[in-house]
Scaffold this active site. Structure first.
Site, PDB file in Angstrom:
ATOM      1  CD  GLU A   1       0.203  -0.984   3.312  1.00  0.00           C
ATOM      2  OE1 GLU A   1       0.470  -0.909   4.519  1.00  0.00           O
ATOM      3  OE2 GLU A   1       0.260  -2.041   2.670  1.00  0.00           O
ATOM      4  CG  ASN A   2       4.630   0.948  -1.516  1.00  0.00           C
ATOM      5  OD1 ASN A   2       5.278   0.550  -0.573  1.00  0.00           O
ATOM      6  ND2 ASN A   2       4.404   0.206  -2.587  1.00  0.00           N
TER       7      ASN A   2
ATOM      8  CD  GLU B   1      -2.631  -3.795  -0.346  1.00  0.00           C
ATOM      9  OE1 GLU B   1      -2.053  -2.948   0.359  1.00  0.00           O
ATOM     10  OE2 GLU B   1      -2.700  -4.995  -0.022  1.00  0.00           O
TER      11      GLU B   1
ATOM     12  CG  HIS C   1      -3.420  -0.375   3.978  1.00  0.00           C
ATOM     13  ND1 HIS C   1      -3.387  -0.422   5.353  1.00  0.00           N
ATOM     14  CD2 HIS C   1      -3.248  -1.656   3.558  1.00  0.00           C
ATOM     15  CE1 HIS C   1      -3.217  -1.677   5.750  1.00  0.00           C
ATOM     16  NE2 HIS C   1      -3.142  -2.448   4.688  1.00  0.00           N
TER      17      HIS C   1
ATOM     18  CD  GLU D   1      -1.685  -4.836   6.879  1.00  0.00           C
ATOM     19  OE1 GLU D   1      -2.737  -5.092   6.256  1.00  0.00           O
ATOM     20  OE2 GLU D   1      -0.711  -4.271   6.347  1.00  0.00           O
TER      21      GLU D   1
END
Length: 671
Positions: free
Chosen positions: A265-266, A299, A302, A321
């Site tokens: 999930e950058n 993702e 996030h 998470e």
């Protein structure tokens, strides 16, 4: 020998990074990384020590402090640490290091794989790129300039917004990216490669126009449209359900066949394995489409639950998470079949996470120590962590939980926090005392809840008596009582839900919830004219093993009449389990289960997905959970014998339903 990391030893970082500016120059046989770190002493600490930066596999070429070359007497370098003495209150540290992505077989940090540069920095990969305070509670804004050969690497990506691009020479080009939102270094990402792009746009409810891009290897471009639409649905859903808008000018997904993780999930630049993005009606199943949609949603979600608000240390991993798994489960439930999604999630929990809880690797959702952080990514942290968030939502109710999550995001935006911080936001929206809830994070194992009942016709009272316990797990023999929300209903003889009245303070009528907090606890319902049948733990309201002495007839009744879809399925599973564990198919038992399943097939009010689940036998893993020991081959053979017997008995009804549902048009995934 590797030293154990202890939660109790946590101490804030002596220094903080205000801004990290990176210049990454990519070459065939190495990369040069020039890093400018704007650092300061941590103002919350009265005294600080040396500046200790983490690094691994770095060849340090130069170090400078405030533009002046750093004297060798001021620092020491070991294999994994750069220690600098006598640092001022605020300063600029410049380092130049050489790294070798082409030979990085750890696939952490920056690596070259099949002609593409890629990063993976969670949990501790950033230290393989440059010297840094590689810990999640150090948040900084980032800027990144990437330089590479234009012919080999025409696409240069990093976190944030693109602020400049151009040529360095006739053969080399550059791209500059800036991320204005503070983030820990584990969320840093960059990609350089020859990729094709599918682009689209999304306008947020705040009026921000966001460019959406999915970058893939050129041969995969025709399989990206579903992923793009799933991304747009995720963005719209997060605005509507959680009030969370996207915060950058672009959102990018890179999906390649050789990414070593599932997805990451950058911030603003999610990197996926192709299997989690690519879909085609010619080759993909419903399950694959739904999985892709859920992973893309996970993702993306996030961005707030993990990126804008992150975890203080890796012991708090479930904070990002578990919360995000809960959010992606709600996303799928809202778009598709809520009943089926809940059934699928509980099946995973019962068959795999309960087994993890019962085995030698059992650990709390928030462990107290670890040797290797990469071993932390478990079903307990993810799936059981999500169940804890779901229990909060159950305890508070929908509106209060939304208010609590809003408070969490607003109070801790741009910060790194703990499970206690999350609990405090939940506590702020309820009069319940939630302090006991922390036990769910700190103690391992699956609690067992045994319930008995009784009916007093003369008084018109029906009682439930609960007794809870939790088996010993490694390092935790004795455990306190847990806070267990038991959502329940009482069915009359026609299968209708009774109106429930109780003066017990543990009864929360708005949620139809009995809050069990003691080792032994009783609740009495009044105004009951005939003995009812309890429907317990509706929606699987707590991750426990429930024991209640249902007869086969009672389970069949619940499977036919329970208004709670999950408990209707669960009753069928328990009925089938009783019969399967008793032995091979015999006429009486087969008739009971066949009738129950035939009733499900004939119920026109049920959607097809729930009907299919009601016709499915318990998995071998769940059956094995009911036995102290078993022969897996014999258990498998018995389960197959029951499947065959039921298929033969139900063949006419199942064939008729199949023909009724037959799809004559071209395949498409419905959403």
């Amino acid at each position: 020998m590797k030293q154990s990391i202890q939660l109790s030893h946590y101490r804030p970082s002596d220094y903080l990074v205000e801004h990290c500016d990176l210049r990454i120059q990519l070459f065939e046989d190495h990369a040069l990384v020039t890093t400018n770190l704007q650092l300061c002493r941590n103002p919350v600490l009265e005294q600080v020590g040396d500046l200790c930066l983490q690094g691994e596999g770095l060849q340090t070429l130069s170090l400078a402090l405030d533009g002046q070359s750093l004297a060798k007497s001021r620092y020491q370098i070991s294999d994994q640490e750069l220690r600098i003495q006598d640092c001022p209150e605020r300063f600029l540290l410049t380092s130049v290091v050489q790294i070798h992505p082409e030979s990085n077989t750890a696939f952490e940090g920056l690596y070259l794989s099949k002609g593409m540069f890629c990063t993976q920095c969670e949990a501790e990969g950033f230290r393989r790129i440059t010297w840094y305070l590689d810990r999640p509670d150090v948040l900084a804004t980032f800027s990144c300039r990437i330089e590479a050969d234009q012919a080999q690497f025409p696409v240069l990506l990093a976190n944030g917004n693109l602020v400049a691009k151009g040529m360095v020479s006739e053969e080399r080009h550059f791209a500059c990216w800036k991320d204005p939102h503070p983030k820990p270094c584990y969320l840093f990402a960059m990609v350089a490669g020859d990729l094709a792009e599918l682009s689209d746009r999304f306008v947020t409810s705040e009026g921000r126009e966001v460019r959406l891009s999915i970058f893939v290897q050129p041969h995969n471009l025709n399989k990206t449209e579903f992923a793009m639409q799933a991304l747009k649905r995720s963005m719209a859903w997060d605005e509507q359900r959680f009030g969370r808008c996207y915060d950058l000018d672009c959102f990018m997904i890179v999906a390649v066949d050789h990414f070593n993780m599932g997805a990451m999930e950058n911030k603003g630049l999610n990197i996926f394995n192709s299997a989690c993005v690519l879909a085609s009606p010619d080759t993909s199943t419903d399950a694959q489409f739904e999985s892709i949609e859920a992973i893309i949603g996970h993702e993306y979600f996030h961005n707030w639950s993990g990126n804008r608000v992150t975890c203080r240390d890796w012991f708090q991993l479930s904070l990002k998470e578990g919360f995000t798994v809960y959010r992606d489960a709600e996303f799928t439930s809202d778009l598709h079949s809520r009943a089926l999604k809940r059934i699928d999630d509980v099946n995973l929990l019962r068959t795999r996470q309960f087994a993890e809880d019962a085995g030698p690797m059992s650990h709390p959702v928030r462990p107290s120590s670890y040797l290797e952080i990469n071993n932390f990514y478990t079903l307990t942290v993810y799936e059981k962590g999500a169940e804890l968030v779901r229990m909060y939502a159950t305890l508070l109710g929908e509106q209060a939980f939304r208010a609590a999550s809003d408070l969490y995001f607003e109070r801790f935006d741009g910060q790194a926090v703990t499970t206690e911080d999350f609990l405090a936001c939940m506590q702020a929206q309820t009069r319940l005392d939630l302090s006991q809830f922390q036990h769910w994070y700190d103690y391992a194992g699956t609690p067992e809840l045994r319930i008995e009942s009784g009916f007093d016709a003369a008084k018109g009272e029906f009682y439930l008596q609960a007794k809870q316990s939790c088996p010993p797990t490694p390092g935790q023999a004795d455990k306190p009582a847990f806070m267990i929300p038991v959502v329940l209903g009482l069915l009359d003889q026609q299968g209708q839900d009774l109106e429930l009245r109780s003066s017990n303070p543990s009864w929360l009528p708005e949620q139809s919830l009995w809050l069990v907090t003691e080792p032994e606890q009783r609740i009495v319902f009044t105004g009951i004219k005939q003995a009812p049948l309890p429907s317990l733990l509706r929606g699987f309201s707590a991750p426990v093993k429930l024991f209640y002495d249902y007869s086969q007839a009672q389970l069949a009744f619940l499977a036919a009449h329970d208004s709670d879809s999950f408990n209707r399925w669960d009753a069928m599973q328990r009925l089938a389990s009783q019969l399967l564990l008793a032995g091979d198919p015999e006429p009486q038992g087969l008739a009971v289960l066949t009738k129950a399943m035939a009733n499900a097939l004939a119920d026109e009010q049920l959607d097809a997905a729930l009907q299919a689940s009601l016709l499915s036998l318990p998995s071998q893993g769940w059956l094995a959970e009911q036995l102290p020991s078993h022969d897996p081959v014999a258990l498998s053979a018995r389960r197959q014998a029951w499947q065959l017997a039921l298929a033969e008995a139900l063949q006419p009804a199942m064939l008729a339903r199949y023909r009724q549902l037959s799809w004559q048009r071209p395949y498409r995934f419905c959403f």
